[in-house]
Design an enzyme around this catalytic site. Sequence first.
Site: not given
Lengths: 319, 319
Positions: B122, B146, B150
């Site tokens: 992402s 997050y 990632k």
Amino acid sequence: MHVIVTGGAGFLGSRVITALLESHDAGSLGFPVEKVTSLDLAESPVPDSRVVSVVGDVADPQTLSDVVETDTAAIYHLAAVLSGGSEDDFDLAHRVNVDATRHLLEAARALGTAPRFVFTSSIAVFGGTMPDVVPANLAVQPESTYGATKAIGELLVNEYSRRGFVDARICRLPTISVRPGRPNTAVSSFASGIIREPLQGEPSVCPVPRDTRLWLSSPDTVVANLVHAVRLDPAQLPGWRVLNLPGVTVTVAEMLESLERVGGAEALALVSHEQDEEISRIVRSWPGAFDVDRLLALGFRPDSSFEDAVKQYRDEFVA
Amino acid sequence: MHVIVTGGAGFLGSRVITALLESHDAGSLGFPVEKVTSLDLAESPVPDSRVVSVVGDVADPQTLSDVVETDTAAIYHLAAVLSGGSEDDFDLAHRVNVDATRHLLEAARALGTAPRFVFTSSIAVFGGTMPDVVPANLAVQPESTYGATKAIGELLVNEYSRRGFVDARICRLPTISVRPGRPNTAVSSFASGIIREPLQGEPSVCPVPRDTRLWLSSPDTVVANLVHAVRLDPAQLPGWRVLNLPGVTVTVAEMLESLERVGGAEALALVSHEQDEEISRIVRSWPGAFDVDRLLALGFRPDSSFEDAVKQYRDEFVA
């Protein structure tokens, strides 16, 4: 207060312990240190009653939570599988360089006091096409298992710091030269060997081309910068806590010129050249120069020259 | 051959499964697919006899090694804890986004056949000071759990690929808009909500300033690019396997102009503005534009415009 040094029996760890205690005794550390715990596979060689050696596995969560006590002011996480060892044993590299780091961060988080956490990373996190001078925001693209696992460690430590579980200072070390002692499993081991062995009258093999650029720091300078890192107030540090420590840029050819000037033609004659493709591939994927203006402003210091590092070694270790 | 899709019951996973089977039936996938296994917490909704649902925990090593069979051609690892959920539950984010990724990589490595491994990352890996247009070699400096997890996943997948254990295609997805269905736990959920809800006659709250730049892709375009990623020959791919997928740059103000043109003034009037500091902080740490020339040369495609994505949603989902 209590300071923990993983890898405290090693070359770097034992010097960091000594320097921390000296800095404390000189009143320049900024916090009191009554006890230093060395966690390593062997006892720390530092002869000081404040040093307690725990001989154990840095990847064992129980050992880590036993060692990390409530009055822990700072943790130096230096223990690692080096570059050659990591390329040879992928699983061990992940176990020590990644899993142990996370377990140690969890033990620190459990304290609830956000201790200072100094993590040693490496310029081996870089790879791919390299600019002439590496800026602070260049992407890591590791081309070795060591570099990949250290890059993962950086992200873990920074995220635990961002969440307030620790107070991180992530130091990407230059290649250390001249390192005393014997060759180790780092693929950059030659960067000390081609100076150290000839100054001791022993032959040494250079496995990389003479135009290979290296980013180097003497042991004393790296240790001084690692002690400086723990001293800094968090307000001085950038949000992203990864610091490319200062070094000096030299080619292998220039290193050999310094060797000749310090050790004479007979020292230089002890270096032979046999190129190793795998070592050359990895070492040449590392950057040769960094923009360190921000680090200098924070008070970190490079060596004055590589030749001074060679003289430092000669004066301290050559009879 | 067999393809595995973790998160195969989800919004993106079910669309990827459908698109893979359509691509296979059209003879354009490049390898035969007799079976697709969806591994998720629910059954895949795709009504095709070639789809087998395994309902289980993606972080359970035994489940993963049961699912990863000897004829596995490709693995899509889409299952993840999203941005809002990761900020709320640090430990779950690590368990799913990091540990499950490593267990899945280990199961793939055990095959010994280096299956293609498509990992969805992402633009949330970015943070800090952002250039106007993000180059391929900008450092990740995640400002969310997050993004951090990632970014760790990217390094793991790339390193397993470099060592020859899998053949990686790591796709950094733009923010997806307009996403059908209900709001999810992504902090970027509003980027679909402020279009989707008003077009359905429902109110929606915009939590970020109107000048916030977003890098967006429609669901159809993301899915087409994810299918394209698995098709590429490894020789076409760069050594560093992280790909910033193409998107379009729009501000929230421009999104609302598109909403008004497609849905009328009555749709626009359903959007209210209540700034949320935490959502704004995270979303504004993400880049608004990328240099994707290399991706376009590899055959990846962006939407023609954000307004087309709005029309795509209206034509498909609004009665």
